[in-house]
Design an enzyme around this catalytic site. Structure first.
Site, PDB file in Angstrom:
ATOM      1  N   LYS A  52      49.284-104.208  26.877  1.00 20.03           N
ATOM      2  CA  LYS A  52      50.122-105.406  26.853  1.00 20.03           C
ATOM      3  C   LYS A  52      51.276-105.297  27.847  1.00 20.03           C
ATOM      4  CE  LYS A  52      49.280-108.191  23.936  1.00 20.03           C
ATOM      5  NZ  LYS A  52      49.323-108.297  22.499  1.00 20.03           N
ATOM      6  N   CYS A 102      69.723-103.564  -5.921  1.00 20.19           N
ATOM      7  CA  CYS A 102      68.827-104.615  -5.458  1.00 20.19           C
ATOM      8  C   CYS A 102      69.540-105.968  -5.543  1.00 20.19           C
ATOM      9  CB  CYS A 102      67.573-104.612  -6.321  1.00 20.19           C
ATOM     10  SG  CYS A 102      66.512-106.023  -5.986  1.00 20.19           S
ATOM     11  N   CYS A 112      67.624-108.144  -8.416  1.00 17.04           N
ATOM     12  CA  CYS A 112      67.581-107.872  -9.859  1.00 17.04           C
ATOM     13  C   CYS A 112      68.676-106.924 -10.302  1.00 17.04           C
ATOM     14  CB  CYS A 112      66.209-107.328 -10.260  1.00 17.04           C
ATOM     15  SG  CYS A 112      65.907-105.653  -9.691  1.00 17.04           S
ATOM     16  N   LYS A 119      44.188-109.961  30.588  1.00 12.78           N
ATOM     17  CA  LYS A 119      43.984-110.439  29.221  1.00 12.78           C
ATOM     18  C   LYS A 119      44.509-111.865  29.188  1.00 12.78           C
ATOM     19  CE  LYS A 119      44.748-109.206  24.410  1.00 12.78           C
ATOM     20  NZ  LYS A 119      45.192-110.487  23.923  1.00 12.78           N
ATOM     21  N   TYR A 174      33.969-113.155  29.574  1.00 17.17           N
ATOM     22  CA  TYR A 174      34.266-111.730  29.746  1.00 17.17           C
ATOM     23  C   TYR A 174      33.455-110.815  28.829  1.00 17.17           C
ATOM     24  CZ  TYR A 174      37.533-112.985  25.987  1.00 17.17           C
ATOM     25  OH  TYR A 174      38.088-113.476  24.843  1.00 17.17           O
ATOM     26  N   GLU A 186      40.852-105.855  33.724  1.00 16.57           N
ATOM     27  CA  GLU A 186      40.877-107.296  33.993  1.00 16.57           C
ATOM     28  C   GLU A 186      42.016-107.926  33.200  1.00 16.57           C
ATOM     29  OE1 GLU A 186      37.104-107.164  31.996  1.00 16.57           O
ATOM     30  OE2 GLU A 186      37.578-108.986  30.893  1.00 16.57           O
ATOM     31  N   CYS A 209      61.592-106.795 -11.322  1.00 19.02           N
ATOM     32  CA  CYS A 209      62.334-107.396 -10.205  1.00 19.02           C
ATOM     33  C   CYS A 209      61.580-108.648  -9.767  1.00 19.02           C
ATOM     34  CB  CYS A 209      62.431-106.416  -9.040  1.00 19.02           C
ATOM     35  SG  CYS A 209      63.160-107.159  -7.573  1.00 19.02           S
ATOM     36  N   ASP A 258      45.687-115.392  27.908  1.00 18.29           N
ATOM     37  CA  ASP A 258      46.375-115.824  26.697  1.00 18.29           C
ATOM     38  C   ASP A 258      45.872-117.205  26.286  1.00 18.29           C
ATOM     39  OD1 ASP A 258      48.029-115.754  24.582  1.00 18.29           O
ATOM     40  OD2 ASP A 258      49.886-115.982  25.715  1.00 18.29           O
ATOM     41  N   CYS A 272      64.049-100.940  -4.287  1.00 20.77           N
ATOM     42  CA  CYS A 272      64.480-101.384  -5.597  1.00 20.77           C
ATOM     43  C   CYS A 272      63.659-100.636  -6.636  1.00 20.77           C
ATOM     44  CB  CYS A 272      64.247-102.887  -5.713  1.00 20.77           C
ATOM     45  SG  CYS A 272      64.227-103.476  -7.403  1.00 20.77           S
TER      46      CYS A 272
HETATM   47  S1  IVH Z   1      37.225-108.439  25.313  1.00 19.83           S
HETATM   48  C1  IVH Z   1      34.705-106.819  21.885  1.00 19.83           C
HETATM   49  N1  IVH Z   1      38.510-109.336  27.424  1.00 19.83           N
HETATM   50  O1  IVH Z   1      42.084-110.937  23.367  1.00 19.83           O
HETATM   51  C2  IVH Z   1      35.764-107.151  22.882  1.00 19.83           C
HETATM   52  N2  IVH Z   1      39.229-110.091  25.290  1.00 19.83           N
HETATM   53  O2  IVH Z   1      43.451-109.354  21.383  1.00 19.83           O
HETATM   54  C3  IVH Z   1      36.136-108.572  22.894  1.00 19.83           C
HETATM   55  N3  IVH Z   1      41.066-111.698  25.365  1.00 19.83           N
HETATM   56  O3  IVH Z   1      39.961-111.735  20.706  1.00 19.83           O
HETATM   57  C4  IVH Z   1      37.319-108.932  23.636  1.00 19.83           C
HETATM   58  N4  IVH Z   1      41.261-111.779  27.540  1.00 19.83           N
HETATM   59  O4  IVH Z   1      40.338-113.509  22.548  1.00 19.83           O
HETATM   60  C5  IVH Z   1      38.425-109.352  26.086  1.00 19.83           C
HETATM   61  N5  IVH Z   1      39.512-110.090  29.359  1.00 19.83           N
HETATM   62  C6  IVH Z   1      39.437-110.105  28.035  1.00 19.83           C
HETATM   63  C7  IVH Z   1      40.276-110.899  27.255  1.00 19.83           C
HETATM   64  C8  IVH Z   1      40.159-110.856  25.871  1.00 19.83           C
HETATM   65  C9  IVH Z   1      41.719-112.246  26.398  1.00 19.83           C
HETATM   66  C10 IVH Z   1      41.368-111.992  23.947  1.00 19.83           C
HETATM   67  C11 IVH Z   1      40.179-112.217  23.060  1.00 19.83           C
HETATM   68  C12 IVH Z   1      40.331-111.213  21.945  1.00 19.83           C
HETATM   69  C13 IVH Z   1      41.784-110.919  22.000  1.00 19.83           C
HETATM   70  C14 IVH Z   1      42.107-109.591  21.388  1.00 19.83           C
END
Ligand code: IVH
Length: 704
Positions: free
Chosen positions: A323, A428, A431, A127, A235, A125, A452, A129, A446
Site C-alpha cells: 500500500k 469504567c 458502569c 492496485k 488482472y 502492477e 456492564c 482503487d 472494565c
Molecule cells: S489480484 C486472488 N490485482 O484489491 C487475487 N487485485 O485488496 C485477487 N485489486 O479484491 C486480487 N487492483 O478488488 C489484484 N492489480 C490487482 C488489483 C487488485 C485492485 C483489488 C481487488 C481485490 C482487492 C484486495
C-alpha cells in the site's frame, strides 16, 4: 472545517450540505452493507443522520428525492439476485513497508523450499482503487457478471456490466469456460464530468471516483450504468476449463489478446529490490495516471508455484498488496471520550474538528490506549519524542485505506497554555466498576463483565453483525433499544423474543419505528437464523482475538459444535493432546488459543453460551471438497526432513485433501510421514503399528 450550525446555514449552503450528507450516508450504507468494510462508527453515522434531519426540518423544500431520512440503512443493492462464485473471490494481504516485501519473498521461498539464490520472479502492477468484478464467459459469450460480495456470493450485475465498453461481449479463442476478474473504476476526468453533470441537474454527487464507480455499477436500472463512464482492467481469473498460460505475465498477455484492457504498468521483477524500484516508479506516476490507485500488487509469476502456494482463508499466499503511505491532515482535538468495547477494553477516542483526509471527512480518530496518549509505547519507550496529547492540542490525523483514522502527532507550538495532561479513568465510565490494567496488557479493562451495559450491548451488537448472526432488521440500534427496554440482556434472549412478545407484538408495535409487519419480519428473520453455520456461531461469541477467519478455520477443523465444545473443555489445562491439536491449526496462535479456551471454560460465559446454543441448529462445517481423496478424514503426522516440499506446504496440501495434520503421534494417528532424521515419533508409530510412509510413498498416495 467544523460543521456549521444548522441555524446559521444559508439556503445554498443547506442544499450543498444535504448533498454532502446524502453522499456520506450512502457511502456509509454501502460500506457497511455491501462492501464488508464499515468506514465510520455507528455514532458518527447517527450524527450525520441527525444533522441531515435537522437541516431538512429547517429547509423542508430542499429535501432531496434520495433523502437519507427515507432510507433505513438497508443494502442499496437489494434487488440484485445473488451469484455463487464458482471459485471464491479473494482479497489480498497488505504490506506497508519495504521490510514486509523482503518477508513476503522469504516466506514464499521457505514455503516452496527454494534457496536465496534460486530464481523467483514476481509481477508488479498498480492496485486499482475500484471494485472487483468477475465476468463469466461460456463458449466465448459473456453470460454473467458478479460483484465480489463476501467472496463466496456476489450480486448479479450482468446487465450493468454489458454496458461497459471495456468489457467484451464475445471472445474468440477463449477456453470453454473462462472467468475473467478485474477492477471496475472511473477515471478522474470522467468522475469530475459526472459530478458536474449531476450537480447541474440537482442530482447526487459522489465523494470520490471509487464511490462513483460502485454507485454506478450497482444501479438497478442498467440504463443509468450505461450513462456512467466506467472502465475495467483485467488482472486475474476464476474458473477455467483450460489453463491460460504458464506464467502470470503470459496469462495477462493472453487476456489482452482476448480483448481486455490490462494495466500497462505491469512488469516482471527479479526479486524484492526490483519490486521496490517498480513500486517507487509507480508511486511517482500516481498523480498523473488519471485514475486512483492505492498501492502496488506483487504476484508470483510462475503459475505452477501459485498453485502450490495456494490460499489462506481469504487471501492467496502468492500475492501481496504494497500500500501507498497513508494520508495526513492537521486539526484540533476537541475532546477525548472513553468507549467501552465488547471485551471491556476502555478505548480513548479523539473527537476532532472535522477535517478532510484523503477525500473522507474525519471527526473521530483512535488514540489507542493510555500509554499512547502519554507518549509511550507498551514497553515504556518514548513515542513522538515523548510528547503527550492533550485536549485542545493541534494534532495530525492519519488515515490509510479503510482503517480507522488515528492521531499520529501533536504540534507543541500550538498547545493552549491551559492544556492539562489527560487523566485516564481508572473506573469504567459506563458502569463504575474498577477498570483494571493487567501486567503486560496495554489496555485497561472494565471488570464489570456482563453487568456492564456497554460490554453487554457491544457483545450483542457483535452477535448480530454481518459475519455473525446477521439478522435482518436487528442491527446495532435495535439491540440497544431492546437492551434498554430489558427485553434482550444476553444472546439467548434474542431467540426468546417471539415467545415473550409474540403475543405482545402490540408492545413492539408501539415502539418508534416498529409496525406489525416489521415485528413479524423480525421474528421470521430470527427464526431463519436458528439454523446457522458453525463458523458464524464461533465468531458470534465475540471472544477476544477470535476473528472471522479464525472462526472459520476452527469450524473446518472441528466440524461440529459438539466436537468443538468438548475439545475446548479438554484443552482447559492448556496442555495435552487437545491443546496441541488446537495449536496445530494453521492460523491459531497461543494468544488466541488461550483466550478461546479460557472463555469457553469460564462458568458464567459457558452458561450463557449453553443457553444460546440450546436455541440453535448448528450446521456441520463445510470441509474442503475431498471426493475421492485417499486421505480424507485421516490424521497425519509429518516428522523428519521433507525434501520435495516444505513442512508448511505439506501440511496445507494434506489439509486441502481433507486430512487432519497433527504434531504428535497417538493411537488416533493414521499415517506418519517420516523423512530422514525422524526420531522418536517414527519409533512410536512403529510401536503402535501405524502406517509409516516416506515422502515418496506419501506423494504416491496423494497422487503426486
Ligand atoms: S489480484 C486472488 N490485482 O484489491 C487475487 N487485485 O485488496 C485477487 N485489486 O479484491 C486480487 N487492483 O478488488 C489484484 N492489480 C490487482 C488489483 C487488485 C485492485 C483489488 C481487488 C481485490 C482487492 C484486495
Amino acid at each position: 472545517m467544523a460543521d456549521k450550525a444548522v441555524d446559521a446555514l444559508s439556503e445554498n449552503e443547506a442544499r450543498d450540505e444535504l448533498a454532502r450528507l446524502s453522499d456520506l450516508l450512502a457511502r456509509a450504507n454501502r460500506a457497511y452493507h455491501a462492501e464488508d468494510a464499515p468506514d465510520i462508527s455507528d455514532a458518527d453515522y447517527d450524527r450525520l443522520k441527525r444533522r441531515n434531519a435537522e437541516i431538512e426540518a429547517r429547509f423542508a423544500h430542499l429535501k432531496r428525492q434520495d433523502s437519507p431520512s427515507e432510507q433505513v440503512g438497508a443494502a442499496p443493492a437489494e434487488g440484485f439476485s445473488k451469484v455463487r462464485h464458482a471459485v471464491r473471490m479473494m482479497s489480498l494481504s497488505n504490506a506497508f513497508d519495504d521490510e514486509d516485501i523482503d518477508d513476503f519473498d522469504a516466506s514464499i521461498r521457505r514455503y516452496l523450499g527454494l534457496s536465496d539464490s534460486d530464481p523467483l520472479r514476481y509481477t508488479g502492477e498498480p492496485k486499482i482503487d475500484g471494485l472487483s468484478l468477475s465476468l463469466r464467459y461460456e463458449h466465448g459469450r459473456l453470460i454473467q457478471a458478479a460483484t465480489r460480495g463476501d467472496g463466496s456470493e456476489g450480486e448479479n450485475v450482468t446487465a450493468n456490466a454489458r454496458t461497459i465498453a471495456d468489457i467484451p461481449d464475445t471472445l474468440s479463442g477463449a477456453p470453454e469456460v473462462l472467468e475473467v476478474r478485474g477492477e471496475v473504476y472511473m477515471s478522474h476526468a470522467d468522475f469530475a464530468d459526472l459530478n458536474a453533470r449531476q450537480s447541474a441537474r440537482g442530482g447526487k454527487t459522489f465523494a470520490n471516483p471509487r464511490n462513483a464507480a460502485a454507485g454506478s455499477l450497482r444501479q438497478l436500472d442498467a440504463n443509468i450504468t450505461r450513462d456512467r463512464p466506467l472502465r475495467f482492467f483485467a488482472y486475474s481469473w476464476g474458473e477455467l476449463t483450460a489453463p491460460l498460460a504458464e506464467t502470470q505475465v503470459q496469462a495477462i498477455a493472453r487476456l489482452k489478446d482476448l480483448g481486455f484492457q490490462t494495466n500497462p504498468l505491469t512488469s516482471l521483477c527479479d526479486g524484492p529490490e526490483q519490486m521496490l524500484a517498480h513500486y517507487r516508479q509507480i508511486e511517482k506516476q500516481r498523480a498523473t495516471l488519471g485514475y486512483d490507485i492505492d498501492g502496488v500488487v506483487y504476484k508470483v509469476n510462475d503459475l505452477g508455484f501459485q498453485a502450490r502456494l495456494g490460499f489462506r482463508s481469504t487471501t492467496p499466499r502468492w500475492a501481496i498488496a504494497h500500500k501507498f503511505p497513508a494520508e495526513l491532515a492537521w486539526t484540533r482535538l476537541e475532546s477525548i471520550d472513553i468507549q467501552v468495547g465488547r471485551t471491556g477494553a476502555l478505548s480513548p477516542v479523539a473527537r476532532l474538528t472535522p477535517v478532510t483526509v484523503g477525500g473522507v471527512v474525519v471527526s473521530n480518530a483512535t488514540l489507542h490506549n493510555e500509554d499512547y496518549i502519554a507518549g509511550r509505547d507498551s514497553e515504556g519507550n518514548e513515542i513522538r519524542e515523548g510528547k503527550d496529547i492533550r485536549v485542545g492540542d493541534w494534532v495530525q490525523v492519519y488515515r490509510a485505506g479503510d482503517v480507522i483514522p488515528k492521531v499520529a502527532d501533536v504540534d507543541l507550538g500550538k498547545r493552549p497554555k491551559d492544556a492539562k495532561p489527560f487523566e485516564f479513568p481508572t473506573t469504567c465510565p459506563e458502569c463504575g466498576s474498577d477498570a483494571i490494567r493487567e501486567e503486560g496488557d496495554a489496555v485497561r479493562r472494565c471488570s464489570g463483565g456482563m453487568i456492564c451495559p456497554a460490554q453487554a450491548i457491544e457483545k450483542l451488537k457483535h452477535l448480530v453483525s454481518r459475519a455473525a448472526f446477521d439478522i435482518e432488521g436487528l442491527g446495532a440500534k435495535q439491540v440497544e433499544q431492546f437492551y434498554t427496554d430489558g427485553w434482550v440482556k444476553e444472546p439467548a434472549d434474542i431467540f426468546d423474543l417471539k415467545e415473550k412478545f409474540g403475543s405482545g407484538i402490540q408492545q413492539l408495535k408501539n415502539r418508534e419505528g416498529w409496525g406489525e409487519k416489521s415485528a413479524n419480519n423480525l421474528f421470521d428473520a430470527i427464526d431463519e437464523r436458528r439454523s446457522i453455520a458453525l463458523g458464524r456461531v464461533i465468531f458470534a461469541l465475540g471472544i477476544r482475538h477470535v476473528g472471522e477467519s479464525a472462526s472459520n478455520l476452527l469450524a473446518r477443523h472441528y466440524g461440529t459444535w459438539s466436537v468443538f465444545e468438548s475439545a475446548m473443555l479438554e484443552a482447559a489445562p492448556m496442555e495435552g493432546p487437545a491443546w496441541d491439536d488446537l495449536l496445530s491449526i494453521d492460523g491459531v496462535g497461543k494468544v488466541m488459543a488461550q483466550s478461546l479456551v479460557s472463555a469457553m471454560n469460564q462458568e458464567a460465559e459457558r452458561a450463557s453460551i449453553d443457553r444460546l446454543v440450546a436455541h440453535l441448529n448448528i450446521q456441520e462445517a463445510e470441509r474442503p471438497a475431498t471426493d475421492g481423496s485417499p486421505v480424507a478424514g485421516k490424521t497425519v503426522v509429518f516428522t523428519g526432513t521433507l525434501e520435495k516440499m516444505s513442512r508448511a506446504e505439506a501440511k496445507a496440501r494434506a489439509e486441502s485433501l481433507g486430512a487432519k495434520v497433527s504434531g504428535s503421534v497417538s493411537k488416533k494417528t493414521d499415517i506418519v510421514v517420516a523423512g530422514p532424521g525422524a526420531g522418536s515419533k517414527e519409533k512410536k508409530a512403529q510401536e503402535l503399528g501405524l502406517t509409516v510412509l516416506d515422502e515418496d510413498g506419501w506423494l504416491e498416495l496423494i497422487g503426486g
